[in-house]
Design a protein around this motif. Structure first.
Motif, PDB file in Angstrom:
ATOM      1  N   VAL A   1       2.578  -9.756  -3.403  1.00 15.00           N
ATOM      2  CA  VAL A   1       3.202  -8.427  -3.449  1.00 15.00           C
ATOM      3  C   VAL A   1       3.560  -7.688  -2.194  1.00 15.00           C
ATOM      4  N   VAL A   2       3.319  -8.663  -0.647  1.00 12.59           N
ATOM      5  CA  VAL A   2       2.960  -8.628   0.851  1.00 12.59           C
ATOM      6  C   VAL A   2       4.118  -8.987   1.632  1.00 12.59           C
ATOM      7  N   ALA A   3       3.764 -10.806   0.466  1.00 14.90           N
ATOM      8  CA  ALA A   3       4.565 -11.361   1.092  1.00 14.90           C
ATOM      9  C   ALA A   3       6.452 -11.087   0.692  1.00 14.90           C
ATOM     10  N   SER A   4       6.661 -10.597  -0.291  1.00 11.44           N
ATOM     11  CA  SER A   4       8.121 -10.575  -0.671  1.00 11.44           C
ATOM     12  C   SER A   4       8.812  -8.968  -0.335  1.00 11.44           C
ATOM     13  N   ALA A   5       7.268  -7.901   0.068  1.00 15.14           N
ATOM     14  CA  ALA A   5       7.918  -6.414  -0.014  1.00 15.14           C
ATOM     15  C   ALA A   5       8.732  -5.899   1.147  1.00 15.14           C
ATOM     16  N   ARG A   6       8.226  -6.096   2.543  1.00 13.96           N
ATOM     17  CA  ARG A   6       9.568  -6.847   3.187  1.00 13.96           C
ATOM     18  C   ARG A   6      11.083  -6.520   2.938  1.00 13.96           C
ATOM     19  N   ARG A   7      10.974  -7.821   2.205  1.00 14.93           N
ATOM     20  CA  ARG A   7      12.980  -7.903   1.052  1.00 14.93           C
ATOM     21  C   ARG A   7      13.075  -6.906   0.433  1.00 14.93           C
ATOM     22  N   ARG A   8      12.233  -6.746  -0.155  1.00 13.75           N
ATOM     23  CA  ARG A   8      12.829  -5.495  -1.278  1.00 13.75           C
ATOM     24  C   ARG A   8      12.644  -4.563  -0.790  1.00 13.75           C
ATOM     25  N   LEU A   9      11.775  -3.718   0.895  1.00 14.69           N
ATOM     26  CA  LEU A   9      11.808  -2.817   1.023  1.00 14.69           C
ATOM     27  C   LEU A   9      13.189  -2.273   1.519  1.00 14.69           C
ATOM     28  N   ALA A  10      13.694  -0.927   1.309  1.00 18.84           N
ATOM     29  CA  ALA A  10      14.863  -0.654   2.069  1.00 18.84           C
ATOM     30  C   ALA A  10      14.727   0.031   3.721  1.00 18.84           C
ATOM     31  N   PRO A  11      15.203  -0.207   4.516  1.00 11.45           N
ATOM     32  CA  PRO A  11      14.500   0.624   5.673  1.00 11.45           C
ATOM     33  C   PRO A  11      14.020   1.727   5.855  1.00 11.45           C
ATOM     34  N   GLY A  12      12.478   1.153   6.871  1.00 12.78           N
ATOM     35  CA  GLY A  12      11.600   3.134   6.520  1.00 12.78           C
ATOM     36  C   GLY A  12      11.243   2.961   5.743  1.00 12.78           C
ATOM     37  N   GLY A  13      11.521   1.595   4.400  1.00 13.42           N
ATOM     38  CA  GLY A  13      10.743   1.655   2.809  1.00 13.42           C
ATOM     39  C   GLY A  13       9.091   2.115   3.032  1.00 13.42           C
ATOM     40  N   ALA A  14       8.085   1.978   2.399  1.00 13.04           N
ATOM     41  CA  ALA A  14       7.183   2.110   2.548  1.00 13.04           C
ATOM     42  C   ALA A  14       6.503   1.348   1.075  1.00 13.04           C
ATOM     43  N   LEU A  15       5.188   0.216   1.599  1.00 11.98           N
ATOM     44  CA  LEU A  15       4.671   0.210   0.258  1.00 11.98           C
ATOM     45  C   LEU A  15       3.542   0.231  -0.008  1.00 11.98           C
ATOM     46  N   VAL A  16       2.787   1.054  -1.050  1.00  6.75           N
ATOM     47  CA  VAL A  16       1.708   1.235  -0.936  1.00  6.75           C
ATOM     48  C   VAL A  16       0.998   1.608  -1.766  1.00  6.75           C
ATOM     49  N   ILE A  17      -0.164   0.702  -1.753  1.00  7.96           N
ATOM     50  CA  ILE A  17      -1.285  -0.418  -2.742  1.00  7.96           C
ATOM     51  C   ILE A  17      -2.749   0.545  -2.211  1.00  7.96           C
ATOM     52  N   GLU A  18      -3.177   0.489  -3.427  1.00  7.48           N
ATOM     53  CA  GLU A  18      -5.044   0.596  -2.752  1.00  7.48           C
ATOM     54  C   GLU A  18      -6.312  -1.027  -3.319  1.00  7.48           C
ATOM     55  N   THR A  19      -6.888  -0.767  -2.151  1.00  8.45           N
ATOM     56  CA  THR A  19      -8.088  -1.273  -1.864  1.00  8.45           C
ATOM     57  C   THR A  19      -9.499  -1.072  -1.911  1.00  8.45           C
ATOM     58  N   SER A  20     -10.208  -1.849  -1.287  1.00  8.46           N
ATOM     59  CA  SER A  20     -11.296  -0.996  -1.112  1.00  8.46           C
ATOM     60  C   SER A  20     -11.820  -0.970   0.370  1.00  8.46           C
ATOM     61  N   GLU A  21     -12.927  -0.244   0.169  1.00  6.59           N
ATOM     62  CA  GLU A  21     -12.668  -0.247   2.001  1.00  6.59           C
ATOM     63  C   GLU A  21     -13.199  -1.814   3.331  1.00  6.59           C
ATOM     64  N   ASP A  22     -14.177  -2.436   2.601  1.00  6.25           N
ATOM     65  CA  ASP A  22     -14.308  -3.476   2.413  1.00  6.25           C
ATOM     66  C   ASP A  22     -13.504  -5.325   2.386  1.00  6.25           C
ATOM     67  N   GLN A  23     -12.304  -4.615   1.839  1.00  8.85           N
ATOM     68  CA  GLN A  23     -11.236  -5.798   2.097  1.00  8.85           C
ATOM     69  C   GLN A  23      -9.814  -4.850   2.688  1.00  8.85           C
ATOM     70  N   ALA A  24      -9.915  -4.069   3.069  1.00  8.66           N
ATOM     71  CA  ALA A  24      -9.148  -3.056   4.220  1.00  8.66           C
ATOM     72  C   ALA A  24      -8.117  -3.604   5.252  1.00  8.66           C
TER      73      ALA A  24
END
Length: 283
Positions: free
Chosen positions: A211-234
């Motif tokens: 997801v992250v590898a291609s996110a910047r290309r998909r986002l608009a300028p100022g756009g945000a990726l919001v993703i869930e994880t755990s404390e251990d993986q943060a």
């Protein structure tokens, strides 16, 4: 407990290991109506270990009742944190741009995050996608009446090509359970939900990397990726965001017993709507 619920039913559910036996008994009685034969069928399914959400056909999430199909990932209440953050960002994007925010609910499951956004963020253009056919069927019932569009396929490949560079908020609840930990999950999850919705690979973050590898290309300028994880993986998730050209921050859960963390990565810097008090830079 309502008079309509037989104490023997509660005892039967409790004996089967249902922690919230009284509440589940009420749900089962309500789902069966006056049909005793149907009630027995529903109870038998629950006693056999089928998730209560599959048995009654719906799940509650952030105050919404959402359709659920057997095999589909059941939305967890911990993901309400992600839904709230994505909703806030979508509302801010709409206000900043003077147009409906373009929002994507990726790995959408039954569409829980998208449904909250559509109900709470004002006018948005919402697109959702998942690889699991059962989840997609439920997501269409949950999102299309609310104005969303749902696609079946693998991550970005499922989305319309015209979204490249236009996404204001990319909300993702990708699987993040390490493969070796699947066996430790409650049987309701590991025996009934699709493995592709649970297994995140060796460290749990294989899908996050994609997801992250291609996110910047998909986002608009100022756009945000919001993703869930755990404390251990943060910490690893934050590093992935940085390598992907995004500026990360963490949104931890307020519940001390919940290790859920939402990682937000912004393309092109912090949003002007952020304040020093609401952002936590990751070092």
């Amino acid at each position: 407990m309502p008079a309509a619920v037989d104490p023997a039913l509660v005892a039967r559910l409790r004996a089967a290991g249902c922690v919230f036996a009284e509440a589940e008994a009420e749900l089962l009685v309500a789902a069966a109506g006056d049909d005793d034969t149907r009630l027995e069928s529903l109870v038998a399914r629950r006693v056999a270990g089928e998730p209560i959400e599959y048995v009654v056909g719906w799940a509650e999430f952030a105050g919404l009742r959402l359709d659920v199909e057997p095999g589909a990932f059941v939305p967890r209440h911990r993901t309400e944190l992600l839904a709230a953050e994505a909703t806030r960002l979508a509302r801010a994007a709409s206000g900043a741009h003077g147009r409906p925010a373009v929002v994507v609910d990726l790995c959408c499951g039954v569409g829980a995050i998208g449904a909250v956004i559509l109900e709470s963020a004002g006018e948005v253009e919402l697109f959702a996608a998942d690889l699991d056919p059962a989840a997609v069927r439920a997501a269409r019932r949950n999102l299309e009446p609310r104005g969303g569009r749902v696609f079946e396929g693998d991550l970005y490949d499922a989305l319309p090509a015209g979204l490249v560079g236009r996404i204001d908020v990319l909300a993702v609840n990708a699987p993040y359970v390490p493969s070796d930990a699947i066996a430790l999950m409650p049987p309701e999850a590991r025996e009934h939900e699709a493995l592709l919705a649970l297994d995140g690979g060796d460290d749990g973050l294989d899908v996050h990397r994609r997801v992250v590898a291609s996110a910047r290309r998909r986002l608009a300028p100022g756009g945000a990726l919001v993703i869930e994880t755990s404390e251990d993986q943060a910490e690893t998730a934050v590093a992935l965001m940085r390598r992907g050209g995004l500026e990360p921050r963490l949104v931890p859960s307020d519940d001390v017993d919940d290790d859920t963390v939402v990682v937000v990565g912004v393309r092109g810097g912090w949003r002007r709507t952020e304040t020093p008090e609401t952002r936590t830079r990751c070092r």
